[in-house]
Each structure stands twice: as C-alpha cells, then as structure tokens.
Design a protein around this motif. Structure first.
Motif, mmCIF file in Angstrom:
data_model
loop_
_atom_site.group_PDB
_atom_site.id
_atom_site.type_symbol
_atom_site.label_atom_id
_atom_site.label_comp_id
_atom_site.label_asym_id
_atom_site.label_seq_id
_atom_site.Cartn_x
_atom_site.Cartn_y
_atom_site.Cartn_z
ATOM 1 N N UNK A 127 46.883 81.218 -37.756
ATOM 2 C CA UNK A 127 48.076 80.372 -37.664
ATOM 3 C C UNK A 127 49.341 81.236 -37.727
ATOM 4 N N UNK A 128 49.348 82.190 -38.657
ATOM 5 C CA UNK A 128 50.515 83.069 -38.801
ATOM 6 C C UNK A 128 50.709 83.894 -37.527
ATOM 7 N N UNK A 129 49.612 84.408 -36.984
ATOM 8 C CA UNK A 129 49.722 85.208 -35.749
ATOM 9 C C UNK A 129 50.262 84.342 -34.611
ATOM 10 N N UNK A 130 49.768 83.108 -34.503
ATOM 11 C CA UNK A 130 50.215 82.221 -33.420
ATOM 12 C C UNK A 130 51.708 81.909 -33.549
ATOM 13 N N UNK A 131 52.120 81.387 -34.717
ATOM 14 C CA UNK A 131 53.516 80.947 -34.848
ATOM 15 C C UNK A 131 54.492 82.138 -34.814
ATOM 16 N N UNK A 132 54.048 83.297 -35.319
ATOM 17 C CA UNK A 132 54.918 84.478 -35.260
ATOM 18 C C UNK A 132 55.123 84.905 -33.806
ATOM 19 N N UNK A 133 54.038 84.964 -33.042
ATOM 20 C CA UNK A 133 54.154 85.400 -31.640
ATOM 21 C C UNK A 133 54.992 84.409 -30.833
ATOM 22 N N UNK A 134 54.694 83.117 -30.992
ATOM 23 C CA UNK A 134 55.425 82.100 -30.221
ATOM 24 C C UNK A 134 56.914 82.138 -30.565
ATOM 25 N N UNK A 135 57.222 82.202 -31.858
ATOM 26 C CA UNK A 135 58.632 82.154 -32.276
ATOM 27 C C UNK A 135 59.362 83.415 -31.826
ATOM 28 N N UNK A 136 58.745 84.575 -32.023
ATOM 29 C CA UNK A 136 59.406 85.824 -31.591
ATOM 30 C C UNK A 136 59.649 85.815 -30.084
ATOM 31 N N UNK A 137 58.635 85.416 -29.319
ATOM 32 C CA UNK A 137 58.795 85.407 -27.855
ATOM 33 C C UNK A 137 59.869 84.421 -27.417
ATOM 34 N N UNK A 138 59.873 83.231 -28.033
ATOM 35 C CA UNK A 138 60.893 82.243 -27.664
ATOM 36 C C UNK A 138 62.289 82.766 -27.996
ATOM 37 N N UNK A 139 62.469 83.287 -29.226
ATOM 38 C CA UNK A 139 63.810 83.731 -29.641
ATOM 39 C C UNK A 139 64.299 84.889 -28.771
ATOM 40 N N UNK A 140 63.393 85.780 -28.412
ATOM 41 C CA UNK A 140 63.779 86.914 -27.559
ATOM 42 C C UNK A 140 64.209 86.415 -26.176
ATOM 43 N N UNK A 141 63.421 85.515 -25.598
ATOM 44 C CA UNK A 141 63.758 84.978 -24.268
ATOM 45 C C UNK A 141 65.043 84.154 -24.336
ATOM 46 N N UNK A 142 65.259 83.438 -25.432
ATOM 47 C CA UNK A 142 66.486 82.638 -25.592
ATOM 48 C C UNK A 142 67.712 83.555 -25.684
ATOM 49 N N UNK A 143 67.590 84.626 -26.458
ATOM 50 C CA UNK A 143 68.721 85.558 -26.579
ATOM 51 C C UNK A 143 69.068 86.137 -25.213
ATOM 52 N N UNK A 144 68.036 86.539 -24.462
ATOM 53 C CA UNK A 144 68.278 87.147 -23.142
ATOM 54 C C UNK A 144 68.922 86.143 -22.190
ATOM 55 N N UNK A 145 68.593 84.858 -22.344
ATOM 56 C CA UNK A 145 69.116 83.838 -21.419
ATOM 57 C C UNK A 145 70.350 83.126 -21.989
ATOM 58 N N UNK A 146 70.872 83.635 -23.134
ATOM 59 C CA UNK A 146 72.066 83.044 -23.782
ATOM 60 C C UNK A 146 71.870 81.567 -24.132
ATOM 61 N N UNK A 147 70.673 81.186 -24.573
ATOM 62 C CA UNK A 147 70.416 79.813 -25.029
ATOM 63 C C UNK A 147 71.111 79.648 -26.386
#
Ligand SMILES: NC(=O)c1ccc[n+]([C@@H]2O[C@H](COP(=O)([O-])OP(=O)(O)OC[C@H]3O[C@@H](n4cnc5c(N)ncnc54)[C@H](OP(=O)(O)O)[C@@H]3O)[C@@H](O)[C@H]2O)c1
Length: 248
Positions: A68-88
């Motif tokens: 669970x920790x691996x899943x939510x950590x990966x999903x959250x990190x990937x989302x936040x990184x993509x959001x930062x790059x796209x200025x979300x």
C-alpha cells in the motif's frame, strides 16, 4: 474548468467524473484502462496538458502495508511531479477517517499519501471520508465461505460515494484549502448488520457471523475510531436507502 480524475473508473471515481461532467467541466480520466499507469507514470505527462486541478481517487486493493505504501507513494509522487511540470494549481486527495489512529496495512499507504501531498509543491486539499455504502458488499464478497459470511465487529458510518464525489467537485471548484472537515454518512451502523441488510436487499441468503478482530486494529474498528467527530460534515443518503436503490 479542466479536471483530471486519477482513478476515475473506480467506485467513487465514476461518480467524480459524472458529477464533474454534469457541472460542465472538461474531464480527463487517469487510470490504466484509460491508458495511464500512475505507478510507472506512463502516459501521465501527455494527459496533464491544460489541466487546472487533479482529483486523486486512485486506489489499490492490498492489505499489505508495504504494498500500500509503495502504491500510494509512487502514485502521489508521479502525480505531483507531472502537476508541477504542467503548472497545475490544485491537487485534491481523498483519504479516510481514522487512518492515523488505526494500524491497518492499507492505511499505512494513506498516511504516506497524505504526508507527501502536505510536503509537496502543489497547493492541496485533503478530504477524509468514512467507508462508502459499497463497503458492505465488498467485505461480504471477501469474507464469505459458502453460505456463511464472517464479518469483523466494526462500527462504520457509511456514506454514498456520490455524495463524496459531489463534495470533491465542490472543493475542486474552490481554492486549495488544506485539510478540510471530514465527511461521514448520516448514521453509525454495525458492519455485520449492514451486511445482513444488504444481503436481504439483493435477495441473497446465508448466515452472517460477527467476529471481534484481535489487536489494535480490531479495537479501532469497534471503538469508533473510524467514524466522524462532531466537527465533521455528514451526507444524507442512508445505507438502507442506498441498498434499496441497488436492489431496484
Ligand atoms: N472504499 C471506501 O470505502 C473508501 C472510503 C473513503 C475513502 N476511500 C478512498 O477513496 C479512493 C478511491 O477508492 P475506491 O474504493 O473508489 O477505489 P477502487 O474502486 O479500488 O478504484 C481504484 C481506481 O484506481 C485505478 N488504478 C489502480 N491502479 C492504478 C494504476 N497503477 N494506474 C492508474 N490507475 C490505477 C483503477 O483504475 P484501473 O484499474 O483502470 O487502473 C480505479 O479507477 C482511495 O484513495 C480510498 O482510499 C475509499
């Protein structure tokens, strides 16, 4: 407004997408069946183009703390990184009432998710909700052995996934607000009773046995840790109203 819904094909995700579209928002779904893998990040940056807010209702069905920790950590990190790059400008995460007080493997991932969102660079909102009405049917499916269902002794405060979705879209339409008031269902219920009533509503037969689970998580299930406090907000649709609608 353009919204991305991570997990937009899931139990609450389909309602989030439906409510957002009903209100005239442009919605992009981020899920494997829509061509985006949130764990590997494949397809994510292309999908984020023009998005103003991301509602994260992705999930995994594991009860292992490590998974669970691996899943939510990966999903959250990937989302936040993509959001930062796209200025979300807004990341919204759906969490669960009581996760930091109830030692359950799945909840370890939710605690990690919340802490990454709080520490992240994207302005955020976290909503904690209680179990959805669907939980009774899910637990019955997992804990049935022939005609017998063995259900943990648990106090729940089930809420309609549709009402959680409406609250999430209300929040997405506003500025990032940090941790907002928890959202619970209109009344407390015993899980074994919910399973009995759900089975009756869908015309299923069988015996439901209520069993206390040992240990700290079992105690948390029984002692009200997973229900809301007086400062919380509450939905309107009761479990019986929801069950009757399913039966129809
Ligand atoms: N269930 C409850 O009672 C409850 C109560 C309060 C809060 N919550 C929270 O609400 C959220 C949603 O829960 P839920 O029960 O609606 O979840 P769910 O029905 O299990 O749906 C999970 C969603 O995540 C997507 N997903 C899973 N792995 C993925 C991956 N690697 N890449 C992209 N998408 C992936 C799935 O789509 P694909 O399979 O197409 O990828 C699906 O859309 C969770 O954060 C949960 O903690 C749940």
């Amino acid at each position: 407004m353009k919204l991305a819904v991570a997990g937009g094909t899931g139990t609450v995700g389909v309602h989030v997408v439906e409510v957002a579209r009903e209100r005239g928002h442009d919605v992009v779904v981020l899920s494997r069946s829509a061509g985006v893998d949130l764990v590997t990040g494949a397809g994510l940056s292309d999908a984020m183009s023009g998005v103003e807010a991301v509602v994260d209702v992705a999930s995994t069905r594991t009860v292992s703390a490590k998974e669970s920790t691996a899943f939510f950590a990966a999903v959250t990190r990937n989302l936040l990184e993509a959001e930062s790059a796209a200025c979300v400008g807004h990341h919204l995460a759906l969490s669960i009432v009581g996760i930091d007080e109830a030692p359950h493997g799945y909840y370890a991932g939710k605690v990690e998710q919340e802490s990454l969102v709080r520490a992240g660079a994207v302005p955020w909102t976290i909503l904690r909700a209680t179990q959805f009405h669907e939980f009774a049917g899910q637990i019955r499916a997992q804990a049935s052995f022939g005609p017998v269902s063995i259900i943990p002794k648990m106090v729940s405060q089930p809420i309609a996934a549709r009402e959680v979705a409406e609250r999430l879209i209300d929040l997405a339409e506003r500025s990032p607000a940090g941790r907002v008031a928890d959202l619970g269902g209109p009344r407390e219920e015993r899980m074994a009773e919910m399973v009995r009533r759900y089975a009756r509503a869908i015309g299923a037969r069988g015996l439901v046995l209520e069993v206390p689970i040992p240990g700290a998580y079992g105690r948390a299930m029984r002692d009200g840790t997973l229900v809301t406090t007086t400062e919380s907000d509450h939905g309107l649709q009761t479990f019986d109203q929801w069950s009757a609608a399913q039966a129809r």
